[in-house]
Design an enzyme around this catalytic site. Structure first.
Site, PDB file in Angstrom:
ATOM      1  N   GLY A  34      -4.247  26.588 -11.651  1.00 37.65           N
ATOM      2  CA  GLY A  34      -4.412  25.569 -10.613  1.00 37.65           C
ATOM      3  C   GLY A  34      -4.094  26.066  -9.205  1.00 37.65           C
ATOM      4  N   GLN A  86       4.077   6.384   4.052  1.00 42.24           N
ATOM      5  CA  GLN A  86       5.488   6.728   3.779  1.00 42.24           C
ATOM      6  C   GLN A  86       6.099   7.311   5.044  1.00 42.24           C
ATOM      7  OE1 GLN A  86       6.513   8.563   0.033  1.00 42.24           O
ATOM      8  NE2 GLN A  86       4.419   8.302  -0.680  1.00 42.24           N
ATOM      9  N   ASP A 136     -10.785  -4.132   8.040  1.00 45.06           N
ATOM     10  CA  ASP A 136      -9.530  -3.589   7.522  1.00 45.06           C
ATOM     11  C   ASP A 136      -9.488  -2.081   7.758  1.00 45.06           C
ATOM     12  OD1 ASP A 136      -7.060  -3.679   6.366  1.00 45.06           O
ATOM     13  OD2 ASP A 136      -7.723  -4.408   4.418  1.00 45.06           O
ATOM     14  N   THR A 158      -7.269  -6.645  -1.952  1.00 47.33           N
ATOM     15  CA  THR A 158      -7.177  -7.386  -0.686  1.00 47.33           C
ATOM     16  C   THR A 158      -8.530  -7.997  -0.328  1.00 47.33           C
ATOM     17  OG1 THR A 158      -5.390  -5.962   0.080  1.00 47.33           O
ATOM     18  CG2 THR A 158      -6.638  -7.143   1.792  1.00 47.33           C
ATOM     19  N   LYS A 188      -1.754 -13.156   3.650  1.00 46.29           N
ATOM     20  CA  LYS A 188      -1.819 -12.517   2.321  1.00 46.29           C
ATOM     21  C   LYS A 188      -0.420 -12.237   1.790  1.00 46.29           C
ATOM     22  CE  LYS A 188      -2.373  -7.797   1.659  1.00 46.29           C
ATOM     23  NZ  LYS A 188      -3.060  -6.504   1.817  1.00 46.29           N
TER      24      LYS A 188
HETATM   25  C1  R5P Z   1      -2.697  -3.256   3.971  1.00 44.95           C
HETATM   26  O1  R5P Z   1      -1.789  -3.403   4.757  1.00 44.95           O
HETATM   27  C2  R5P Z   1      -3.902  -2.460   4.313  1.00 44.95           C
HETATM   28  O2  R5P Z   1      -4.361  -2.759   5.610  1.00 44.95           O
HETATM   29  C3  R5P Z   1      -5.020  -2.695   3.307  1.00 44.95           C
HETATM   30  O3  R5P Z   1      -5.429  -4.049   3.366  1.00 44.95           O
HETATM   31  C4  R5P Z   1      -4.579  -2.360   1.908  1.00 44.95           C
HETATM   32  O4  R5P Z   1      -3.961  -1.092   1.875  1.00 44.95           O
HETATM   33  C5  R5P Z   1      -5.751  -2.406   0.973  1.00 44.95           C
HETATM   34  O5  R5P Z   1      -5.302  -2.123  -0.315  1.00 44.95           O
HETATM   35  P1  R5P Z   1      -6.005  -2.748  -1.591  1.00 44.95           P
HETATM   36  O6  R5P Z   1      -7.449  -2.418  -1.515  1.00 44.95           O
HETATM   37  O7  R5P Z   1      -5.324  -2.039  -2.742  1.00 44.95           O
HETATM   38  O8  R5P Z   1      -5.700  -4.194  -1.615  1.00 44.95           O
END
Ligand code: R5P
Length: 299
Positions: free
Chosen positions: A35, A94, A217, A225, A191
């Site tokens: 690897g 992180q 987003d 989400t 949310k």
């Molecule tokens: C959240 O704060 C981000 O802006 C995204 O909405 C999130 O990371 C999307 O993650 P997922 O598709 O797993 O809901």
């Protein structure tokens, strides 16, 4: 100037190179049976400005190590400068200690990039606008929002739709794209994510909705989400939901979740390569290559 690419997003590197009237320069990247990777620069880069494109997506550690080795190989081969184009900066979430005893993984990545000789970083739509402050080298924090705004105009949604943030953390992003679209009206979904199960729920929308909603987003990972947001908007009477998200992380079974969700169309950018097996009917990928090329031209 010479442009190089790691293995994670060669199609984008090729598009950037094309925009700049160049070809991606060859690298010999050999993977040993255990690897480990061995990187070798094949062209002369002595006194050259160089650019490396690598999206640090899963397998994120492998992609980072490959980037580190490419940068090291370029520096050892005499490159005058190395700019790392990291359209998706892995570990960006992180960025601080959430619970005592944790590593600040992003800081480790940042210090490594600096210490191996990267002179400049180009990134897209970071989760936190504070991330560039962690770097001691110049950071160009670019955005796919102008690209998305152009597409929204092209589709002819101006005056007919509301821009929607799928969570309160994305309100700033929606405000920015609204300004690019003659202050198109905005709304935001409240949310909740269960930190233990990861389950996403949403019941409330702040703002006035119309016939069409455009969700904006920064990334789509599991798709939960977007799935939840689209369902809520339809439940509130919206007839057509369109999604724009910069980074198609598409983990787990996100392509199926997105194809099955109640949104009519999902636009993402190519900051992350979407392989054929992860593509689905309602997906359209828009390229950020021109934006990157314009930024590189400024150097
Ligand atoms: C959240 O704060 C981000 O802006 C995204 O909405 C999130 O990371 C999307 O993650 P997922 O598709 O797993 O809901």
């Amino acid at each position: 100037m010479k442009i190089f690419s790691g293995c994670s997003n060669k199609p984008l590197a090729e598009k950037v190179a094309k925009q700049l009237g160049r070809e991606v320069s060859p690298l010999d990247i050999h993977i040993f049976p255990d690897g480990e990777r061995r990187v070798r620069v094949l062209d002369s880069v002595v006194d050259e400005d160089t650019v490396v494109v690598q999206s640090c997506v899963p397998p994120v550690d492998t992609n980072y190590m490959e980037l580190f080795f490419i940068v090291d190989a370029l520096k050892r081969s005499g490159a005058k400068s190395v700019t790392a184009v990291i359209p998706y900066l892995g570990y960006q979430r992180q960025d601080h200690v959430f619970r005592s005893g944790e590593a600040v993984s992003l800081e480790v990545i940042v210090r490594t990039l600096e210490s191996i000789g990267v002179g400049k970083i180009i990134v897209f739509d970071l989760h936190s606008i504070k991330t560039p402050e962690l770097f001691r080298i110049p950071v160009s924090h670019l955005s796919a929002l102008p690209l998305f705004a152009g597409k929204i105009r092209e589709i002819g949604y101006i005056g007919e739709a509301v821009l929607v943030s799928p969570d309160m953390g994305g309100v700033r992003r929606v405000k920015l794209i609204s300004e690019m679209l003659d202050n198109m009206p905005q709304a935001a979904i409240v949310k909740n994510r269960n930190l233990q199960t990861g389950e996403v729920t949403a019941e409330q929308v702040q703002g006035v909705l119309t016939r069409r909603a455009i969700i904006v987003d920064d990334m789509i990972s599991s798709g939960a989400t977007i799935f939840t947001a689209a369902a809520l908007l339809k439940e509130k009477g919206v007839e057509e939901v369109v999604v724009f998200a910069t980074h198609p992380v598409f983990s787990e079974n996100a392509p199926t979740v997105l194809q099955d969700c109640l949104a009519e169309k999902v636009f993402v950018s190519d900051t992350i390569d979407v392989p054929e097996k992860k593509r689905f009917a309602k997906l359209e990928v828009l390229s950020v290559a021109k934006i990157i090329a314009e930024e590189i031209r400024k150097q």
